[in-house]
Design a protein around this motif. Structure first.
Motif, short mmCIF file in Angstrom:
data_model
loop_
_atom_site.label_atom_id
_atom_site.label_comp_id
_atom_site.label_asym_id
_atom_site.label_seq_id
_atom_site.Cartn_x
_atom_site.Cartn_y
_atom_site.Cartn_z
N SER A 124 34.49 58.83 -65.15
CA SER A 124 35.84 58.49 -65.77
C SER A 124 35.73 58.32 -67.17
O SER A 124 34.76 57.58 -67.70
N ARG A 130 50.13 55.33 -63.55
CA ARG A 130 49.94 54.60 -64.94
C ARG A 130 51.31 54.93 -65.50
O ARG A 130 52.08 55.56 -65.12
N VAL A 170 37.69 56.21 -54.38
CA VAL A 170 37.12 56.02 -55.77
C VAL A 170 37.79 54.72 -56.39
O VAL A 170 38.95 54.77 -56.43
N GLY A 213 42.91 62.61 -52.61
CA GLY A 213 42.42 63.60 -51.64
C GLY A 213 43.14 64.91 -52.04
O GLY A 213 44.13 64.86 -52.59
N THR A 214 42.60 66.01 -51.78
CA THR A 214 43.05 67.29 -51.95
C THR A 214 43.79 67.83 -50.63
O THR A 214 43.01 68.10 -49.92
N ASP A 247 39.94 68.73 -60.19
CA ASP A 247 39.54 67.69 -61.26
C ASP A 247 39.19 66.56 -59.89
O ASP A 247 40.27 65.69 -59.83
N ARG A 267 41.92 53.94 -74.16
CA ARG A 267 42.96 54.50 -73.46
C ARG A 267 44.09 53.37 -73.01
O ARG A 267 45.05 53.49 -72.66
#
Ligand code: 5GP
Length: 205
Positions: free
Chosen positions: A14, A44, A76, A82-83, A101, A137
């Motif tokens: 990250s 965010r 995470v 998930g994809t 990603d 960030r």
């Protein structure tokens, strides 16, 4: 999966800048889409539903998991990601290559199910630089930054399981390297479609 289509899996700790890299490459190369994942993390301030992620509740995520809707998934930093298997299939049906990603746990799952995938690891120039980027960030609290740094130190060790490594020191250079890998993969003879040369039989080649 149609072997002429590319599944490009990009992982990085990250803060290494992989999301920006993937977005830039997906907008620069034709027929390449940046896959949108599902997550239970809260958005965010600058994130948009359906563009950055599909933001869902944990109960919904677990239902999707049980139905086998995910091509891969992982927890995470305490959140689930998930994809969607369906979305991936749809991109391929639309004759698009897909860049994902995702973290190293998800990449490990896809290595089993998509052995023809292209696995690329993005490294920050140094751990000091990574910490500076996470702080810059200004989206995560200190505790979260420390958690992400600790995870990054463990994650970096996974780089050798990937076919390619890109050090993201200068953004444009990293974009160029990522695009070059994809372009070269698209040119592989194994992905060449002979059907456009109907009049030729294989014996004549
Ligand atoms: P972030 O919360 O900063 O957007 O992402 C945290 C981590 O989750 C990043 O390493 C990101 O690549 C990973 N991630 C995002 N989407 C997925 C996904 O669909 N599957 C997996 N396994 N990891 C993901």
């Amino acid at each position: 999966m149609d072997l002429r289509r590319l599944l490009i899996v990009v992982s990085a700790p990250s803060g290494a800048g992989k999301t920006s890299l993937c977005e830039k490459v997906a907008s620069s190369l034709p027929d390449l889409v940046h896959s949108v994942s599902y997550t239970t993390r809260s958005p965010r301030p600058d994130e948009q539903e359906g563009k950055d992620y599909y933001f869902i509740e944990e109960a919904e995520f677990l239902r999707m998991m049980e139905r086998g809707d995910f091509a891969e998934w992982a927890r995470v930093h305490g959140n689930l990601y998930g994809t969607s298997r369906l979305l991936l299939e749809k991109y391929f049906q639309d004759e698009k290559d897909v860049i994902l990603d995702i973290d190293t746990q998800g990449a490990a799952q896809l290595r089993q199910t998509y052995p023809h995938g292209i696995f690329i690891y993005i490294l920050p120039p140094s751990l000091e630089m990574l910490e500076a980027r996470l702080r810059h960030r200004k989206t995560d609290p200190e505790e979260e930054i420390q958690r992400r740094l600790k995870k990054a130190k463990e994650e970096i060790k996974h780089y050798s399981g990937y076919q390619y490594v890109i050090v993201n020191d200068v953004f444009e250079k990293a974009v160029h390297q990522l695009a070059s890998i994809i372009i070269a993969e698209r040119c592989k003879s194994s992905r060449f479609d002979l059907s456009s040369f109907k009049e030729l039989s294989l014996d004549e080649l």
